[in-house]
Structure formats: C-alpha cells, structure tokens
Motif scaffolding. Structure first.
Motif, PDB file in Angstrom:
ATOM      1  N   ILE A  90     -29.675  -4.568 -43.899  1.00 26.39           N
ATOM      2  CA  ILE A  90     -29.703  -6.527 -44.460  1.00 26.39           C
ATOM      3  C   ILE A  90     -30.910  -6.201 -45.211  1.00 26.39           C
ATOM      4  O   ILE A  90     -31.689  -6.960 -44.189  1.00 26.39           O
ATOM      5  N   ASN A  91     -30.672  -6.549 -46.803  1.00 28.72           N
ATOM      6  CA  ASN A  91     -31.824  -6.915 -47.791  1.00 28.72           C
ATOM      7  C   ASN A  91     -31.243  -8.100 -48.370  1.00 28.72           C
ATOM      8  O   ASN A  91     -30.936  -8.017 -48.965  1.00 28.72           O
ATOM      9  N   THR A  92     -31.495  -9.746 -47.979  1.00 28.93           N
ATOM     10  CA  THR A  92     -31.177 -10.091 -48.825  1.00 28.93           C
ATOM     11  C   THR A  92     -31.969 -11.250 -49.749  1.00 28.93           C
ATOM     12  O   THR A  92     -31.900 -11.496 -50.891  1.00 28.93           O
ATOM     13  N   THR A 320     -28.478  -2.114 -48.080  1.00 33.25           N
ATOM     14  CA  THR A 320     -27.548  -2.993 -47.661  1.00 33.25           C
ATOM     15  C   THR A 320     -26.729  -1.866 -47.369  1.00 33.25           C
ATOM     16  O   THR A 320     -25.633  -1.499 -48.199  1.00 33.25           O
TER      17      THR A 320
END
Length: 377
Positions: A90-92, A320
């Motif tokens: 999870i990389n936002t 992601t």
C-alpha cells in the motif's frame, strides 16, 4: 449457553491462535534456512501466507468478542509487518522525484519465447506480433527479458532487430539454447544507455537458468543491472488440474500430490543454490545495482528473503495491491521482482496486467539515482 462451555470455547480458540502464532514464527525462521541444506524448510516457508492470513482472521474474531486476547494477533502483525507487506503493498504518497533528478526506468518480462512454439499452425501469430510490438515500443530505458526468442530468418520473430536494432538500443544477449530452426533462446538486456561492462553468471551445471549483468553509463553515473532466470517450478496447469480432479480418489490423489511435492522440492533446492551464487556476485559490485527477473519463487521463500535482506524490493516500496505476476492457474503468485541498492530510490512500480499474452505479466519501475551521500527518504 453455559459459562463453562463459553470458557472451553474461548480456550480452544486461544490455543488455535497460539498454534497459528507458532506457525508464523516457524515459517519466518525457515525463511533463513537454505533448502539445499534442509529441504523441508522450503515447504514450511511456502505455507507462511496461510498462517499470516489466519492471524488476520483471529484479529477480527477477538475484536468481535471484545477480548483482550486480540493483543496476540495484533502484536504478531506489528512485529511482522514487513512480511505482510510482501503480501499486499500500500503506497499512496507521491514519490515522484524533483525536477532535474537523474532517473532510470526498467522493464522486466518473461516473454515465454513470444509463444513461438505455440505458433506451429499460425493461430497465435498475431498475438506474438502484438507482444513483440508492445515490448519494442515500451518507453523503459532498460528492457530485461527472460525466455527471450530470436530467429533472424523469420519476419515475425527476428526480435533482436525489432526490439533492439530498430530502436538503436544497446544489447547483451546470452544464448542458452539454439533450436532446430536455428533460433536463439536465452536472456537479454536492451538499453538506451551505453553498455560499458557485461558478464554471465552460470549456475553450476544448469544451462538454461542463468543471470547476466551490464554496467550502464546513465548520464555519467554507472549503474549495474542484473537480470536472472532461476530454476522453474516445473509445475504445469495440467499437473494442478490432475491433482484437483483426483480428489476423492485416494490413490490417484496421493500419486499426483507426491509428484507436485517432488517438483517443488527440486525447485526449492536449486533456487537456494542459485541465489547464493547470484548474491556473491552482487556483493562484489562496485556500482549501485538493480536486480530483476523471474525468480520462480514467492516472497515467502529463501530465494526472495536472501535478496530482500541485502536489497530493497521495488514492489514493496512503490507498488500497490497484490502485484501478482504469474498469468496461470495459480492466482496471486508474485514470482517476478525488481530489487535495488540504497543508492537508488524506486517509484511508479507497475504490474502490466494489460499484457496478458505470456504466462508472466511484465513489471516496470522507475528509479531515482540519488546524489552521492544522499539517503533515501
């Protein structure tokens, strides 16, 4: 429901939770054990995703029960978060480097010989041409291709020309096999930047599985790019179908199950040897490195773990979702990877599921070449 029954039920669930926690700890321990020294460790590590998933279920169970026992799965998640990141990334945050930074985009793809051997009657010719065109026109600065196939006598499969020469790319092609039609099969690196050094890493007696490396002059900086193709799992879709169809027939199921287990064991042992040879070479590199290719192993394996202990995984840092790269009957397998050293920083990692013509999905990542002395954020 009596209080005694509730207490018994709670104790049973707690014991099960403790069992799962011990399973996780054993799996993590087995990631450190070379299967060529103790092959059962490979199977235990392979089962680790199941234990991690069950631990999540226990977290929700104790939350719903409003029990302080929730501390057990929660502590395991917090302590083992880096293993959960191998399951889902999870990389936002925006990771795009500042204007003027030196960058490098790398594509890695097991092309499955561009399906050339399935083209005996011409039925897949258009798909092969589409795959070659997709690779040739991809904007990546570096193309690392495994199971690469090139036939100079073919208008369709003259891929060295279509991908390399036509687009003025430098190349290093290590041929492991020449077939009856005199087509070359092997592993290749194409680059828009000049190649100043190159070499082949052979894995013992294995001819088809190998790694190659190139030193690239990227706007004055030298970056060493490796691409590797490790021992295959040797499991075909028909093997899986045979095992499923044998459920209910004890003798046939046991036979098919043993067949799968033998193939997995052979792969675990071979890849653990191969990754150690590869890492020995990587440690001697005088330049920052990017290591990519088809590892044929999941993130819960000795192979992946050895690389992850010394390098950073691009999918974990900049991807992601699940990031599955195997386009076959076993879902959610991420067996293609890119790793890199601390002098670089990954961003914009993509699993190209729009290119579904091979049994692998291509993966690409962009890298910022950090100024000397700088540390990644």
């Amino acid at each position: 429901m009596s209080e005694n029954f509730k207490k018994i039920r709670r104790r049973v669930w707690l014991l099960l939770n403790i069992g799962v926690a011990l399973w996780v700890l054993l799996g993590v321990l087995c990631l450190q054990v070379p299967p060529h020294k103790f092959w059962p460790a490979g199977f235990i590590a392979f089962s680790l995703p199941g234990a991690l998933a069950l631990n999540i279920l226990f977290l929700f169970y104790w939350l719903l029960r409003r029990s302080w026992f929730v501390a057990l799965p929660l502590a395991l998640i917090l302590l083992g978060w880096n293993y959960y990141e191998r399951l889902v990334s999870i990389n936002t945050a925006d990771q795009t480097p500042e204007a003027g930074a030196k960058t490098l985009q790398v594509l890695s793809f097991n092309t499955h010989v561009f399906n050339a051997y399935a083209d005996q009657d011409g039925n897949v010719r258009q798909a092969s041409m589409d795959m070659v065109d997709w690779v040739a026109t991809h904007p990546a600065d570096v193309l690392c291709l495994q199971e690469f196939y090139s036939n100079r006598g073919s208008s369709i499969y003259n891929t060295v020309n279509k991908i390399g020469t036509r687009y003025d790319r430098y190349r290093f092609f290590s041929v492991s096999y020449v077939d009856r039609s005199k087509a070359d099969i092997g592993i290749v690196i194409f680059s828009k930047y000049p190649i100043t050094g190159k070499g082949v890493i052979r894995f013992g007696e294995s001819n088809h599985n190998r790694a190659i490396w190139t030193d690239l002059n990227v706007k004055g900086d030298t970056i060493r790019v490796y691409t590797a193709h490790l021992q295959s799992m040797s499991i075909k879709s028909q093997d899986i179908e045979n095992t499923y169809s044998a459920i209910g027939d004890k003798d046939t199921f046991n036979k098919e199950g043993r067949n799968l287990a033998r193939r997995l064991r052979k792969g675990f042992i071979a890849r653990s040897n191969q990754v150690e040879i590869l890492l020995e070479h990587i440690r001697e590199s005088p330049y920052p490195v990017i290591v990519c290719g088809d590892l044929n192993d999941i993130p819960f394996s000795y192979t992946y773990n050895e690389l992850a202990e010394e390098l950073t995984n691009a999918f974990v840092e900049a991807g992601t979702g699940v990031g599955a790269t195997y386009n076959g009957p076993l879902p959610f397998l991420r067996i293609d990877n890119q790793f890199y050293s601390k002098e670089l920083k990954a961003y914009d990692f993509i699993t190209h599921q729009e290119m579904g013509l091979s049994d692998h999905y291509p993966i690409s990542a962009k890298y910022e070449i950090l100024p000397k002395g700088a540390q990644p954020q």
